[in-house]
Design a protein around this motif. Structure first.
Motif, short mmCIF file in Angstrom:
data_model
loop_
_atom_site.label_atom_id
_atom_site.label_comp_id
_atom_site.label_asym_id
_atom_site.label_seq_id
_atom_site.Cartn_x
_atom_site.Cartn_y
_atom_site.Cartn_z
N ARG A 1 4.67 12.14 1.43
CA ARG A 1 4.11 10.97 2.12
C ARG A 1 2.98 10.33 1.32
N HIS B 1 1.62 -2.89 9.06
CA HIS B 1 1.50 -1.45 8.85
C HIS B 1 2.92 -0.88 8.74
N HIS B 2 3.25 -0.35 7.58
CA HIS B 2 4.59 0.23 7.33
C HIS B 2 5.71 -0.75 7.70
N SER C 1 -2.76 5.35 10.67
CA SER C 1 -1.83 6.45 10.98
C SER C 1 -2.64 7.72 11.17
N PRO D 1 1.16 5.06 15.22
CA PRO D 1 -0.09 4.48 14.73
C PRO D 1 -1.09 4.18 15.86
N PRO E 1 6.14 5.45 5.66
CA PRO E 1 5.14 6.47 5.36
C PRO E 1 5.48 7.25 4.09
N PRO F 1 1.91 13.43 11.70
CA PRO F 1 2.94 12.44 11.36
C PRO F 1 3.85 12.09 12.53
#
Ligand code: SUG
Length: 435
Positions: A2, A251-252, A310, A318, A183, A314
Motif C-alpha cells: 500500500r 481521495h483514491h 485514510s 476514509p 490505496p 485498511p
C-alpha cells in the motif's frame, strides 16, 4: 503493497495576521485588518494534526518560515534589516510589510506538487516546489519550502526548484492537482486544474496557468497518458474559488465537486473512462448541484476543503475532517450527513475549529500537503518531524508561552514583537529539525 499518505502541515508562525493579501480570496479580503490571534492559530493547527494522528494517519510537521523576510524588504527599498526598515515600510507601503511578515506558508497544499515514485517515469518520489508567482506575500515562500523539503526527504525524493517564467507560469501546487488511484502502490491518474485562457473570469486573476501545469507535469516526469488538464469555471474563480480545492476534493476513487467547478464537464467523462480502464472499477463522482449547496455557500463553508484521511485500519472507510462552518450551514451539514449515513462514502465525520486559518481563506485541506510514500521510503525519513504526543507537547509549550494572542499589522513594526517572534521561530525550528 500500500501507499501511505503523509500529511505534512506547517506550524502557523508568530506573526500571523490578517493582511487581506490573498488574490481573489474573499475570506482574506473580508477579514483584512482585523486583530489576529497567532497563538490560537498555531494551536488550532496543532489540534487538527493531533486529530489526524489519532486516526492512525502519518502526520508530519514543518516549522514556520523565517519572518520578517528582510530580503524582500531590502530588495523593495526598505534597507537596513532592522526595525527602522519595518517602520518605514509600515508608513510608506503597509502591504509590503504585511507580505514580509506573512505566515501564508502555513497553507502547505500550495507548497508543491507531488507524485509518488510509481507515477514518475524514473521511478522516484518527485516533488516540484510551487512558485506562487501570483502574489507578493506567497512568492517568497518557495525558496525556504524547497530547503525544508530537501532537508526532510534527503535522498528519498527528487525535490525540484519551482518552475521559472514569472507570471506566465503561475503555479500554486497541490491545491490544483488531484491524484486518482487506489490505496495500492499502482500508478495513478493526475488531474491538473488551471484557470487562465478563454473564457476569462471578470473579477479575479486566475492563479494557475495551463502552461505552468504542463511544465510541472514534464518536471515530475509523469506519464502523459495518465495526465488530464481541467479548466476551472470562470464563474467559480469570480465567486472566490481561487484554487481547485475550494470547489473539489479527491481521495483514491472518490471525486467530490461542485457543478460550477469546471468549464468542460465532458473532460470529467474522459477522466472517469481512463479511471475505469486503468483500475477496472468506477470512479465515484459526486457532483453537488447549486440546489443542494449554492456556490457561495460552498465557498463560505469550505465544504470541499474538508480533509479526507485514510485511517490506519485498511478495512475502515476514509474519514472526513470538515471546517466547523460546515456544521452550521444547514445544507452543507445535511450533505455531509448523507455522504456518511446514506452513501457511506466516509466512516466518520469530524468538525474542526480553524477560525484563524479560515479567516485567511484556508480550510483543513489547505493546511496539509499529501505525500504518498511506500513503507520503505517512510522508514528512511528522519523521525524528528513526525507527530508524536511528546513533540506535540513540546510545541504547545513554546506556543503557549511565547506566541502573542493579539496582533495587528502595526505591532509587526515593534522591536519587541519582532525580536520575540524571531526567537520563537528559531526555537520551533530547532525542535523540528535537530530534534
Ligand atoms: O493564498 N490566504 C491564502 C489561502 C490559501 C488557501 N489554500 C488552498 N486553498 N489550498 C491564499 O490566498 C491570506 C493572507 C492574508 O490575508 O494576509 C492568504 O494568503
Amino acid at each position: 503493497m500500500r501507499l501511505i499518505e503523509m500529511q505534512v502541515d506547517r506550524i502557523v508562525g508568530p506573526t500571523h495576521h490578517f493582511g487581506g493579501l490573498g488574490v481573489g480570496n474573499v475570506a482574506s479580503a473580508r477579514h483584512a485588518g482585523e486583530v489576529s490571534n497567532p497563538a490560537a492559530a498555531a494551536l488550532e493547527g496543532l489540534d487538527k494534526m493531533r486529530l489526524v494522528a489519532s486516526l492512525g494517519a502519518e502526520q508530519w510537521i514543518l516549522p514556520p518560515q523565517e519572518r520578517p523576510d528582510y530580503e524582500l524588504l531590502d530588495s523593495l527599498g526598505f534597507a537596513g534589516r532592522d526595525t527602522g526598515s519595518l517602520v518605514d515600510a509600515l508608513d510608506q507601503a503597509p502591504r509590503i510589510l504585511s507580505a514580509a511578515m506573512s505566515c501564508s506558508a502555513m497553507w502547505t497544499a500550495n507548497a508543491a506538487t507531488v507524485c509518488p515514485a510509481i507515477d514518475s517515469l524514473p521511478g522516484r518520489l518527485s516533488i516540484t516546489i510551487a512558485n506562487l508567482n501570483a502574489s507578493l506575500h506567497r512568492v517568497i515562500e518557495a525558496q525556504a519550502t524547497e530547503a525544508d523539503l530537501r532537508s526532510l526527504f534527503g535522498t528519498v525524493a527528487t525535490v525540484r526548484t519551482a518552475v521559472a517564467g514569472g507570471s506566465a507560469m503561475r503555479d500554486e501546487g497541490a491545491a490544483n492537482q488531484m491524484r486518482l488511484g487506489g490505496p495500492d502502490n499502482q500508478s495513478g491518474i493526475h488531474v491538473f486544474v488551471y484557470g487562465d485562457g478563454q473564457p476569462h473570469p471578470h473579477k479575479h486573476w486566475p492563479r494557475q496557468t495551463l502552461a505552468a501545469s504542463q511544465a510541472v507535469v514534464r518536471n515530475l516526469r509523469l506519464d502523459p497518458s495518465r495526465v488530464f488538464f481541467l479548466k476551472q469555471h470562470p464563474r467559480a474563480i469570480d465567486a472566490g474559488a481561487f484554487h481547485n480545492d475550494v470547489v473539489a476534493a479527491s481521495h483514491h476513487n472518490l471525486l467530490l465537486f461542485h457543478e460550477s467547478a469546471y468549464q468542460d464537464s465532458g473532460q470529467l467523462d474522459r477522466i472517469a473512462e481512463a479511471y475505469r480502464e486503468a483500475f477496472d472499477r468506477e470512479l465515484v463522482r459526486v457532483q453537488v448541484s447549486e440546489n443542494q449547496l449554492p456556490l457561495a455557500n460552498a465557498i463560505t463553508t469550505y465544504l470541499f476543503n474538508s480533509q479526507i484521511v485514510s485511517p490506519a485500519d485498511p478495512s475502515a472507510g476514509p474519514v472526513l475532517i470538515c471546517p466547523a462552518q460546515v456544521q452550521t450551514d444547514l445544507r452543507a451539514g445535511r450533505l455531509v450527513a448523507s455522504w456518511r449515513d446514506e452513501r457511506r462514502l466516509f466512516s466518520e465525520v469530524h468538525f474542526v475549529e480553524l477560525g484563524q486559518s479560515m479567516s485567511g481563506g484556508g480550510g483543513p485541506a489547505c493546511l496539509r500537503l499529501r505525500i504518498p510514500v511506500t513503507k520503505d521510503q517512510l522508514d528512511r525519513l528522519p523521525k524528528r518531524a513526525r507527530w508524536s504526543a511528546a513533540l506535540d507537547g513540546q510545541l504547545r509549550e513554546v506556543i503557549e508561552t511565547h506566541y502573542p494572542s493579539r496582533l495587528t499589522l502595526a505591532d509587526l513594526a515593534s522591536d519587541d514583537v519582532v525580536r520575540k517572534a524571531q526567537q520563537t521561530q528559531r526555537r520551533l525550528r530547532e525542535i523540528l529539525t535537530t530534534g
